[in-house]
Scaffold this motif. Structure first.
Motif, PDB file in Angstrom:
ATOM      1  N   PRO A 248       0.826  -1.208   0.000  1.00 31.17           N
ATOM      2  CA  PRO A 248       0.000   0.000   0.000  1.00 31.17           C
ATOM      3  C   PRO A 248       0.863   1.262   0.000  1.00 31.17           C
ATOM      4  CG  PRO A 248      -0.689  -1.536   1.731  1.00 31.17           C
ATOM      5  CD  PRO A 248       0.623  -2.026   1.214  1.00 31.17           C
ATOM      6  N   GLU A 249       0.310   2.343  -0.461  1.00 31.67           N
ATOM      7  CA  GLU A 249       1.021   3.623  -0.468  1.00 31.67           C
ATOM      8  C   GLU A 249       1.407   4.008   0.954  1.00 31.67           C
ATOM      9  OE1 GLU A 249       0.427   8.217  -2.104  1.00 31.67           O
ATOM     10  OE2 GLU A 249      -1.093   6.667  -2.502  1.00 31.67           O
ATOM     11  N   GLY A 250       2.641   4.438   1.120  1.00 34.19           N
ATOM     12  CA  GLY A 250       3.126   4.841   2.436  1.00 34.19           C
ATOM     13  C   GLY A 250       3.762   3.725   3.230  1.00 34.19           C
ATOM     14  N   VAL A 251       3.710   2.500   2.708  1.00 34.12           N
ATOM     15  CA  VAL A 251       4.336   1.353   3.372  1.00 34.12           C
ATOM     16  C   VAL A 251       5.477   0.858   2.496  1.00 34.12           C
ATOM     17  CG1 VAL A 251       4.006  -0.994   4.232  1.00 34.12           C
ATOM     18  CG2 VAL A 251       2.162   0.681   4.454  1.00 34.12           C
ATOM     19  N   GLU A 252       6.619   0.606   3.100  1.00 41.00           N
ATOM     20  CA  GLU A 252       7.758   0.108   2.330  1.00 41.00           C
ATOM     21  C   GLU A 252       8.479  -0.986   3.098  1.00 41.00           C
ATOM     22  OE1 GLU A 252      11.239   3.336   3.349  1.00 41.00           O
ATOM     23  OE2 GLU A 252       9.776   3.864   1.774  1.00 41.00           O
ATOM     24  N   ALA A 253       9.305  -1.727   2.384  1.00 40.26           N
ATOM     25  CA  ALA A 253      10.031  -2.843   2.983  1.00 40.26           C
ATOM     26  C   ALA A 253      11.442  -2.418   3.364  1.00 40.26           C
ATOM     27  CB  ALA A 253      10.086  -4.013   2.004  1.00 40.26           C
ATOM     28  N   ARG A 254      11.864  -2.871   4.519  1.00 39.58           N
ATOM     29  CA  ARG A 254      13.253  -2.697   4.954  1.00 39.58           C
ATOM     30  C   ARG A 254      13.878  -4.087   4.970  1.00 39.58           C
ATOM     31  NH1 ARG A 254      13.524   0.218  10.341  1.00 39.58           N
ATOM     32  NH2 ARG A 254      13.172   2.043   9.003  1.00 39.58           N
ATOM     33  N   ILE A 255      14.864  -4.311   4.092  1.00 38.44           N
ATOM     34  CA  ILE A 255      15.451  -5.642   3.897  1.00 38.44           C
ATOM     35  C   ILE A 255      16.781  -5.763   4.639  1.00 38.44           C
ATOM     36  CG2 ILE A 255      16.310  -7.288   2.197  1.00 38.44           C
ATOM     37  CD1 ILE A 255      13.290  -6.791   2.079  1.00 38.44           C
ATOM     38  N   ALA A 256      16.963  -6.897   5.311  1.00 35.32           N
ATOM     39  CA  ALA A 256      18.248  -7.227   5.943  1.00 35.32           C
ATOM     40  C   ALA A 256      19.058  -8.021   4.917  1.00 35.32           C
ATOM     41  CB  ALA A 256      18.015  -8.041   7.206  1.00 35.32           C
ATOM     42  N   TRP A 257      19.904  -7.346   4.178  1.00 38.75           N
ATOM     43  CA  TRP A 257      20.545  -7.916   2.997  1.00 38.75           C
ATOM     44  C   TRP A 257      21.525  -9.041   3.304  1.00 38.75           C
ATOM     45  CZ3 TRP A 257      18.371  -6.743  -1.484  1.00 38.75           C
ATOM     46  CH2 TRP A 257      17.633  -5.553  -1.581  1.00 38.75           C
ATOM     47  N   ASP A 258      21.945  -9.156   4.545  1.00 36.25           N
ATOM     48  CA  ASP A 258      22.886 -10.216   4.918  1.00 36.25           C
ATOM     49  C   ASP A 258      22.191 -11.380   5.617  1.00 36.25           C
ATOM     50  OD1 ASP A 258      25.083  -8.769   3.929  1.00 36.25           O
ATOM     51  OD2 ASP A 258      25.254  -7.639   5.807  1.00 36.25           O
ATOM     52  N   SER A 259      20.876 -11.470   5.527  1.00 34.90           N
ATOM     53  CA  SER A 259      20.135 -12.485   6.288  1.00 34.90           C
ATOM     54  C   SER A 259      19.979 -13.810   5.559  1.00 34.90           C
ATOM     55  CB  SER A 259      18.758 -11.938   6.680  1.00 34.90           C
ATOM     56  OG  SER A 259      18.008 -11.558   5.533  1.00 34.90           O
ATOM     57  N   TRP A 260      20.538 -13.924   4.353  1.00 38.71           N
ATOM     58  CA  TRP A 260      20.499 -15.196   3.632  1.00 38.71           C
ATOM     59  C   TRP A 260      21.791 -15.349   2.833  1.00 38.71           C
ATOM     60  CZ3 TRP A 260      17.965 -10.831   1.958  1.00 38.71           C
ATOM     61  CH2 TRP A 260      18.253 -10.391   0.652  1.00 38.71           C
ATOM     62  N   GLU A 261      22.056 -16.578   2.417  1.00 40.66           N
ATOM     63  CA  GLU A 261      23.249 -16.868   1.628  1.00 40.66           C
ATOM     64  C   GLU A 261      22.929 -16.755   0.148  1.00 40.66           C
ATOM     65  OE1 GLU A 261      26.559 -20.450   0.999  1.00 40.66           O
ATOM     66  OE2 GLU A 261      25.045 -20.576   2.594  1.00 40.66           O
ATOM     67  N   ARG A 262      23.713 -15.982  -0.570  1.00 42.30           N
ATOM     68  CA  ARG A 262      23.473 -15.790  -1.993  1.00 42.30           C
ATOM     69  C   ARG A 262      24.091 -16.925  -2.811  1.00 42.30           C
ATOM     70  NH1 ARG A 262      25.030  -9.326  -2.748  1.00 42.30           N
ATOM     71  NH2 ARG A 262      23.559  -8.539  -1.171  1.00 42.30           N
ATOM     72  N   PRO A 263      23.431 -17.345  -3.887  1.00 45.56           N
ATOM     73  CA  PRO A 263      24.036 -18.325  -4.787  1.00 45.56           C
ATOM     74  C   PRO A 263      25.335 -17.777  -5.389  1.00 45.56           C
ATOM     75  CG  PRO A 263      21.684 -18.151  -5.201  1.00 45.56           C
ATOM     76  CD  PRO A 263      22.038 -17.023  -4.264  1.00 45.56           C
ATOM     77  N   PRO A 264      26.268 -18.639  -5.775  1.00 50.21           N
ATOM     78  CA  PRO A 264      27.584 -18.211  -6.265  1.00 50.21           C
ATOM     79  C   PRO A 264      27.537 -17.285  -7.470  1.00 50.21           C
ATOM     80  CG  PRO A 264      27.594 -20.551  -5.759  1.00 50.21           C
ATOM     81  CD  PRO A 264      26.173 -20.104  -5.652  1.00 50.21           C
ATOM     82  N   PHE A 266      26.042 -14.622  -8.013  1.00 48.17           N
ATOM     83  CA  PHE A 266      26.060 -13.191  -7.698  1.00 48.17           C
ATOM     84  C   PHE A 266      27.473 -12.716  -7.331  1.00 48.17           C
ATOM     85  CE2 PHE A 266      21.712 -14.661  -7.031  1.00 48.17           C
ATOM     86  CZ  PHE A 266      21.087 -13.870  -7.970  1.00 48.17           C
ATOM     87  N   GLU A 267      28.288 -13.616  -6.788  1.00 51.87           N
ATOM     88  CA  GLU A 267      29.706 -13.301  -6.597  1.00 51.87           C
ATOM     89  C   GLU A 267      30.390 -13.188  -7.952  1.00 51.87           C
ATOM     90  OE1 GLU A 267      33.730 -15.125  -4.433  1.00 51.87           O
ATOM     91  OE2 GLU A 267      31.767 -16.059  -4.122  1.00 51.87           O
ATOM     92  N   TRP A 268      30.002 -14.061  -8.893  1.00 48.74           N
ATOM     93  CA  TRP A 268      30.536 -14.010 -10.264  1.00 48.74           C
ATOM     94  C   TRP A 268      30.263 -12.646 -10.884  1.00 48.74           C
ATOM     95  CZ3 TRP A 268      28.410 -13.255 -15.098  1.00 48.74           C
ATOM     96  CH2 TRP A 268      29.137 -13.684 -16.216  1.00 48.74           C
ATOM     97  N   LEU A 269      29.051 -12.126 -10.705  1.00 51.54           N
ATOM     98  CA  LEU A 269      28.697 -10.806 -11.231  1.00 51.54           C
ATOM     99  C   LEU A 269      29.521  -9.712 -10.569  1.00 51.54           C
ATOM    100  CD1 LEU A 269      24.823 -11.181 -11.375  1.00 51.54           C
ATOM    101  CD2 LEU A 269      26.304 -10.825 -13.347  1.00 51.54           C
ATOM    102  N   ALA A 270      29.656  -9.786  -9.240  1.00 53.64           N
ATOM    103  CA  ALA A 270      30.416  -8.758  -8.514  1.00 53.64           C
ATOM    104  C   ALA A 270      31.876  -8.743  -8.952  1.00 53.64           C
ATOM    105  CB  ALA A 270      30.307  -9.007  -7.015  1.00 53.64           C
ATOM    106  N   GLU A 271      32.441  -9.909  -9.161  1.00 56.12           N
ATOM    107  CA  GLU A 271      33.846  -9.996  -9.589  1.00 56.12           C
ATOM    108  C   GLU A 271      34.064  -9.372 -10.955  1.00 56.12           C
ATOM    109  OE1 GLU A 271      34.550 -14.143  -9.418  1.00 56.12           O
ATOM    110  OE2 GLU A 271      35.047 -14.162  -7.273  1.00 56.12           O
TER     111      GLU A 271
END
Length: 307
Positions: A248-264, A266-271
């Motif tokens: 809804p308007e006025g509501v947004e998500a705050r994500i804890a970006w380190d709360s899960w393990e990313r598949p490899p 995404f490291e390939w992309l960062a590199e």
């Protein structure tokens, strides 16, 4: 300082040729025309149409996109067929609907029977798993529109949902919890950027082309266990971009970006020079579907909250 020690130049989706801002602008420009036909909730994952007083049809359309170019090079067109069915079905799930049937569209400069068969067989595999009937489609040979050897694959999924079972995000409120369902990797977006990084060289198909995950069972299990107030399929636009479509308007998500393990991958992309901000803006980062619930149940992967 030698050139070897310089940081890699940041790679972006827009730099590879795709503008997410343009896509968002087009949605807004088309809104008036679409809603003038009687449509509501334009821009969500699936459009709804009243079937009768009790039920609504839910429909969504998408394509595999330029992931097909790498799938063809790697001999993984069956996986691309799986991508299409899973992507379309997942979009329909976001409305609370059960998938009924899928239609597909294959187009190419010149039709190769074996390639079409692999695509449709892959889609049929996922449809069988979902109890979704692949009722037909269209094959078009279009020299002059498509480049030699390239192929396109798109589809439409239609589902059905009782009015009192619709999930539309309207009941979401601050304090609600965001649950994440893991992805297989890149799924089916961002591949214009990925292809710019691969170039004409060899690549790891297992790493880059893992098929799009189907979330039917996960969503059904979650709904049987708790009050699911919103569902967001994490495709182009990343986690925040897709969650914003259902909140809804006025509501947004705050994500804890380190709360899960990313598949490899995404490291390939960062590199290869894709920075963290761009990764979050374009890709799913290992979360393929998000659910908003009042509170987390034991064992659920909690990745954020609403504020």
């Amino acid at each position: 300082m030698t050139s070897r020690s310089l940081p890699p130049k940041t790679k972006t989706y827009e730099g590879a040729g795709v503008s997410l801002a343009t896509a968002e602008s087009i949605v807004e420009r088309l809104r008036t025309a679409v809603e003038s036909t009687g449509a509501e909730a334009f821009g969500t994952f699936a459009g709804l149409y009243p079937l009768d007083e009790r039920r609504l049809l839910a429909a969504s359309m998408d394509s595999v996109g330029s992931k097909l170019m790498l799938a063809r090079r790697a001999g993984r067109l069956r996986w691309a067929g799986m991508d299409l069915a899973a992507h379309c079905i997942n979009d329909v799930l976001c409305s609370g609907a059960d998938p009924l049937f899928l239609l597909d569209y294959v187009a190419a400069n010149r039709i190769d029977e074996e390639q079409v068969a692999q695509l449709v067989e892959g889609a049929a595999e996922v449809c069988r798993e979902a109890g979704c009937v692949l009722i037909g489609g269209e094959t078009a040979e279009l020299p002059g529109i498509y480049q030699p050897d390239e192929i396109d694959f798109a589809g439409t999924c239609v589902g059905v949902v009782d009015r009192d079972r619709v999930i539309d995000g309207s009941r979401c409120e601050p304090g609600n919890v965001v649950i994440g369902l893991p992805s297989n990797g890149l799924h089916t977006n961002g591949f214009t950027l990925v292809r710019s990084l691969v170039g004409d060289g060899d690549f790891d198909a297992e790493l880059l082309l893992a098929p799009h995950r189907l979330y039917l069972k996960g969503v059904r299990d979650l709904r049987a266990d708790t009050d699911v107030r919103a569902l967001a399929h994490i495709t182009g636009g990343g986690i925040l971009g897709n969650l914003s479509r259902v909140l809804p308007e006025g509501v947004e998500a705050r994500i804890a970006w380190d709360s899960w393990e990313r598949p490899p991958v995404f490291e390939w992309l960062a590199e290869r020079g894709v920075d963290e901000e761009e990764l979050r803006r374009v890709f799913n980062l290992g979360i393929g579907m998000c659910a908003v619930v009042p509170e987390a149940r034991p064992g659920a992967l909690t990745i954020g909250e609403l504020v």
